[in-house]
Write an enzyme that holds these catalytic residues in place. Structure first.
Site, mmCIF file in Angstrom:
data_model
loop_
_atom_site.group_PDB
_atom_site.id
_atom_site.type_symbol
_atom_site.label_atom_id
_atom_site.label_comp_id
_atom_site.label_asym_id
_atom_site.label_seq_id
_atom_site.Cartn_x
_atom_site.Cartn_y
_atom_site.Cartn_z
ATOM 1 N N ASP A 203 0.833 -1.207 0.000
ATOM 2 C CA ASP A 203 0.000 0.000 0.000
ATOM 3 C C ASP A 203 0.864 1.253 0.000
ATOM 4 O O ASP A 203 0.581 2.226 -0.717
ATOM 5 C CB ASP A 203 -0.918 -0.030 1.224
ATOM 6 C CG ASP A 203 -2.047 0.975 1.133
ATOM 7 O OD1 ASP A 203 -2.554 1.225 0.026
ATOM 8 O OD2 ASP A 203 -2.436 1.520 2.187
ATOM 9 N N HIS A 287 -5.169 1.918 -6.858
ATOM 10 C CA HIS A 287 -6.294 1.934 -5.927
ATOM 11 C C HIS A 287 -7.631 1.754 -6.648
ATOM 12 O O HIS A 287 -8.584 1.213 -6.069
ATOM 13 C CB HIS A 287 -6.288 3.230 -5.108
ATOM 14 C CG HIS A 287 -5.394 3.158 -3.915
ATOM 15 N ND1 HIS A 287 -4.032 3.352 -3.985
ATOM 16 C CD2 HIS A 287 -5.659 2.880 -2.610
ATOM 17 C CE1 HIS A 287 -3.496 3.213 -2.782
ATOM 18 N NE2 HIS A 287 -4.464 2.928 -1.931
ATOM 19 N N HIS A 290 -8.046 -1.897 -6.831
ATOM 20 C CA HIS A 290 -8.501 -2.367 -5.509
ATOM 21 C C HIS A 290 -9.995 -2.152 -5.350
ATOM 22 O O HIS A 290 -10.738 -3.042 -4.927
ATOM 23 C CB HIS A 290 -7.759 -1.612 -4.400
ATOM 24 C CG HIS A 290 -8.460 -1.660 -3.072
ATOM 25 N ND1 HIS A 290 -9.473 -0.750 -2.741
ATOM 26 C CD2 HIS A 290 -8.352 -2.487 -2.007
ATOM 27 C CE1 HIS A 290 -9.938 -1.037 -1.541
ATOM 28 N NE2 HIS A 290 -9.271 -2.079 -1.073
ATOM 29 N N HIS A 304 -6.394 -5.147 2.158
ATOM 30 C CA HIS A 304 -6.416 -3.928 1.345
ATOM 31 C C HIS A 304 -5.130 -3.774 0.533
ATOM 32 O O HIS A 304 -5.157 -3.611 -0.690
ATOM 33 C CB HIS A 304 -6.608 -2.713 2.267
ATOM 34 C CG HIS A 304 -6.414 -1.387 1.584
ATOM 35 N ND1 HIS A 304 -7.426 -0.742 0.917
ATOM 36 C CD2 HIS A 304 -5.311 -0.591 1.467
ATOM 37 C CE1 HIS A 304 -6.969 0.398 0.420
ATOM 38 N NE2 HIS A 304 -5.688 0.509 0.741
#
Length: 407
Positions: A203, A287, A290, A304
């Site tokens: 991340d 992202h 994601h 995540h």
């Protein structure tokens, strides 16, 4: 244990009813004035940070709502509650039933009003911290965040991600300010499974790969500096991620310096970069991928950062296939061996989607490519077919074709 204190100017309110585009700053109607929520009012970091935080918590409120979720942290939260009560404060414990979602927040808001709490203390992972921050804003109360892993920088930021009760990403809400107190206690964070640190590494690394695309050409000095911080962060993680992860497997031993630097990079520095860069230092395809993946129940077991890490590879593949950028292919080949050694998924199968149907993958593409998606911060247009091709070829050795035309 070290402490840092900094002001955090309030951003313009954005409203709490609807999700907003990811940002930690606002720009005035005059165009030239920006307001940034850069950092928590106070950060305590290091071994024993929780002990030093207790008098500060007592100074923020007398009736505490202690928010958590995971069964794995239940005993830790009971211990924290007992210690807060020993300081003469009242404590009400509450738990999320889902991810950070509207239904949970409405229930918690009603309970908090009934209990008469005057402080929200969120202890847990990213979704718990996001829920605590948003709940505190809705109640107009101070907020304390106590991360129990280094999987995200949610303990730092003025942002909360919202999900459906089924775990699908819906959007994010820009908050008025960062938390009043962030307690990053190495002894607490170190108890988390090593997998959470690997997820946090992925991340945090996304900061560079996304900011370099969205903001690398900015003429704003603060944004330029945030982008360069993201590069330094990426370089440090490339150098020390494996040593830190090996050390994370020994939680009862004193932490190595590599573990400290990597854990704080993931939990603290990544948040600082977002605060400095603000709305103009945006997330991009990593992202967005994601966010699309969260709409498939089959990969809800992935963390995540694991989905974001896969998203980095997808973004680089898009830059390679659609943007015709050879450097993106080199970067992807550089990351693949590291991701494999860290256990970060690099294929759909490793995300639990090996048997996913074409319809399932198209669902991911629809959400990732929706109007307003961060994916559109790429400097070239991307269609559903482009994204699907990138998702199924993240480990491909083939370079981009010079004849490939953007969608």
């Amino acid at each position: 244990m070290t402490a840092a204190q900094s002001p955090h100017p309030r951003a313009e309110p954005t409203g709490e009813g609807a999700p907003a585009r990811s940002s930690h700053s606002s720009v005035s109607s005059h165009g030239s004035l920006s307001s940034h929520s850069i950092a928590p009012a106070r950060v305590l970091r290091g071994a024993g940070a929780w002990t030093d935080a207790r008098p500060l918590i007592a100074g923020l409120g007398r009736e505490v709502l202690l928010l958590g979720r995971s069964r794995t942290t239940a005993e830790l939260r009971r211990r924290l509650a007992a210690e807060v009560e020993a300081d003469g404060l009242g404590v009400r414990q509450a738990e999320l039933e889902h991810d950070c979602c509207a239904e949970d927040l409405e229930r918690l808001q009603a309970e908090a009003h009934g209990w008469g709490v005057d402080l929200v203390l969120a202890a847990g992972g990213g979704k718990v911290l996001d829920a605590g921050k948003l709940l505190a804003q809705r109640l107009a109360l101070p907020c304390v965040t106590v991360p129990t892993s280094a999987a995200t920088c949610a303990g730092w930021t003025a942002l909360s991600n919202l999900y459906s009760p089924q775990g699908a990403f819906l959007g994010d809400v820009v908050l008025d300010r960062c938390p009043d107190l962030l307690v990053f206690d190495h002894q607490l964070v170190r108890q988390a499974p090593p997998r959470t640190l690997a997820s946090g590494i992925a991340d945090a690394m996304a900061k560079w790969y996304e900011a370099a695309v969205s903001s690398g050409g900015s003429h704003d000095g603060l944004i330029q500096q945030a982008v360069q911080m993201a590069r330094v962060l990426r370089d440090q993680l490339l150098l020390e991620a494996e040593a830190a992860l090996a050390d994370a497997a020994q939680p009862h031993q004193p932490p190595s310096q590599a573990w400290v630097r990597v854990a704080e990079a993931c939990g603290l520095t990544a948040g600082l970069i977002g605060g400095l860069g603000g709305a103009r230092c945006r997330t991009v395809a990593a992202h967005a991928v994601h966010n699309g993946l969260t709409h498939l129940a089959a990969c809800h077991g992935s963390l995540h950062g694991e989905k974001v890490g896969f998203g980095i590879l997808v973004q680089l593949r898009l830059e390679e296939l659609v943007g015709g950028q050879q450097l993106a292919a080199q970067a992807r080949r550089q990351l693949l061996p590291l991701f494999r050694r860290l256990g970060i998924p690099s294929t759909l199968a490793e995300l639990g989607l090996g048997q996913a149907s074409l319809s399932d993958l198209e669902t991911v593409c629809v959400h990732a490519c929706a109007p307003g998606s961060d994916l559109h911060h790429l400097p070239f247009p991307v269609g559903h077919a482009d994204l699907l091709a990138a998702m199924v070829s993240t480990t491909s050795e083939a370079l981009c074709s010079p004849d490939r035309q953007p969608a």
